[in-house]
Design a protein around this motif. Sequence first.
Motif, short mmCIF file in Angstrom:
data_model
loop_
_atom_site.label_atom_id
_atom_site.label_comp_id
_atom_site.label_asym_id
_atom_site.label_seq_id
_atom_site.Cartn_x
_atom_site.Cartn_y
_atom_site.Cartn_z
N ALA A 228 0.84 -1.20 0.00
CA ALA A 228 0.00 0.00 0.00
C ALA A 228 0.87 1.25 0.00
O ALA A 228 1.83 1.34 -0.74
N SER A 229 0.55 2.19 0.88
CA SER A 229 1.20 3.50 0.84
C SER A 229 2.62 3.52 1.38
O SER A 229 3.28 4.56 1.31
N THR A 230 3.11 2.41 1.91
CA THR A 230 4.51 2.41 2.35
C THR A 230 5.46 2.58 1.17
O THR A 230 6.60 3.00 1.37
N VAL A 231 5.00 2.28 -0.06
CA VAL A 231 5.88 2.48 -1.23
C VAL A 231 6.14 3.95 -1.48
O VAL A 231 7.08 4.31 -2.20
N LYS A 232 5.32 4.82 -0.89
CA LYS A 232 5.54 6.26 -1.07
C LYS A 232 6.83 6.72 -0.41
O LYS A 232 7.42 7.72 -0.82
N MET A 233 7.25 6.02 0.63
CA MET A 233 8.45 6.41 1.36
C MET A 233 9.70 6.37 0.48
O MET A 233 10.39 7.40 0.36
N ALA B 18 -0.21 12.82 -4.63
CA ALA B 18 1.19 13.24 -4.48
C ALA B 18 2.13 12.09 -4.86
O ALA B 18 3.16 12.30 -5.51
N TYR B 19 1.78 10.87 -4.46
CA TYR B 19 2.58 9.71 -4.84
C TYR B 19 2.61 9.55 -6.36
O TYR B 19 3.67 9.30 -6.95
N ASN B 20 1.47 9.69 -7.01
CA ASN B 20 1.41 9.54 -8.46
C ASN B 20 2.35 10.53 -9.16
O ASN B 20 3.02 10.19 -10.14
N ARG B 21 2.41 11.76 -8.64
CA ARG B 21 3.26 12.77 -9.26
C ARG B 21 4.74 12.42 -9.09
O ARG B 21 5.54 12.64 -10.00
N ILE C 287 8.00 -1.81 -7.74
CA ILE C 287 6.99 -0.75 -7.72
C ILE C 287 6.56 -0.50 -9.15
O ILE C 287 7.30 0.08 -9.95
N THR C 288 5.37 -0.96 -9.49
CA THR C 288 4.95 -1.05 -10.88
C THR C 288 3.77 -0.17 -11.24
O THR C 288 3.42 -0.09 -12.41
N ARG C 289 3.16 0.50 -10.25
CA ARG C 289 1.89 1.16 -10.57
C ARG C 289 1.63 2.40 -9.74
O ARG C 289 2.10 2.55 -8.63
N ARG C 290 0.85 3.29 -10.36
CA ARG C 290 0.32 4.45 -9.66
C ARG C 290 -0.85 4.00 -8.78
O ARG C 290 -1.31 2.86 -8.87
N PHE C 291 -1.37 4.93 -7.98
CA PHE C 291 -2.56 4.64 -7.18
C PHE C 291 -3.77 5.29 -7.84
O PHE C 291 -4.44 6.16 -7.28
N VAL C 292 -4.04 4.83 -9.04
CA VAL C 292 -5.22 5.23 -9.81
C VAL C 292 -5.41 4.13 -10.85
O VAL C 292 -4.43 3.53 -11.29
N PRO C 293 -6.65 3.79 -11.22
CA PRO C 293 -6.84 2.69 -12.17
C PRO C 293 -6.13 2.95 -13.50
O PRO C 293 -6.40 3.93 -14.18
#
Length: 416
Positions: free
Chosen positions: A83-88, A152-155, A179-185
Amino acid sequence: MKGIRLFVIGIMIFGTSRAQRTDHFLEGLLQGQASPQLRTILAHPDSFRYQLIYTQIDRDAHNRPRFHSYYYRVDPLEYFNPASTVKMPLAFLALEKMNNLRSHGIDKYSPMLTDSAFSGQHPVSTDTSAADGRPSLAQYIKKIFLVSDNDAYNRLYEFLGQQYLNERLWQMGYPRIRITRRFVPMTEEENRHTNPVRFMRNDSVAYEQPPAESKARFDFSRQVFIGHAHLDRNDSLVHTPMDFTRHNNVPLEDEQSLLQSILFPESVPPAKRFHLTAEDYAFLYRYMSQYPSEERHPRYDTAEYFDSYTKFFFFKAGRTPIPGYIRVFNKPGWSYGFLTDVAYIVDFKNKVEFMLSGVIYVNRDGVLNDDKYEYDETGYPFFREVGEIIYRYELGRKRRHRPDLGKFRLSYAPER
């Protein structure tokens, strides 16, 4: 048992061999002090899939830290959705990449305009949360740590590019990260393509990054299926497990290593250090530990984004007030029934510091993507109790040298 009913999660993993690690010390510490609710969780690892890492920190006479980690069911081959831990790591990589662009006269505060060049992409030219109304790396990173903002992660994903971010992490010694994907479909092909980005200086383009197509090669040989049913993108119920084979992946031990490399860069091999400035480190320390109520830009509704919103250990369950003498430097994540937190906890009054990382899966009905998970009932109380047991132990643990924690005692006054 109040609040907990056992469930079968139906996880199938193909092409794996187990490398699970448990230290009797940590197992005994938790089992010996566990409430009936926590004891039930610990007794059913196949249902809750918990993993825990507790790291003691001892200082020498020169305040140099030494680390000793204890593990409970830690297994890099037991998949959990990070989940969001990849943002780190993306925040760390974005700052590092920006430092490589300083010759163009830009920095993390420079206006960052995202364009579009492929299907599924969206341009971004404004940010109403920023003091000047313009997006920047600094503003995106703030929002990632303050409230775990997905946009913010997507950007940052688009600024880094899928190929660069993965190959850099692999180069640093993290070959298991994916890490292969954004957080949007988006489709897999759309996630391989990232947007053109411009950085501005004095209303002129100072640096222009073209669109990129990732040629990174990922190993998807380990198939991972979770649950017995899931909702698809059209919210239709599909009576088969959800396929996580090609999703993001970051083992818990790697997540804690990444955090340690930022908080204590001198404690990891040079190859595992990010190329950051002293100001970058100070910036990260601030926003990894700051509360939403302490920030003006963005200004958050604290009824929704309360102080412990991203602080799972100790505090999020029941919105427990955080004492003024404790700060938590961390990054959590929550998705598909998985809860994860990777944290460094500091108690300035009692001179206590330690690292604690954990994951748990709470999805009683075995249906994925339906937003029906036992986060409040089971997940957050798990983090609270585990944190409290470790903290009590740390309060009584004798240290030869009391740590000087001044490095982490920060000012949270409004920034530029």
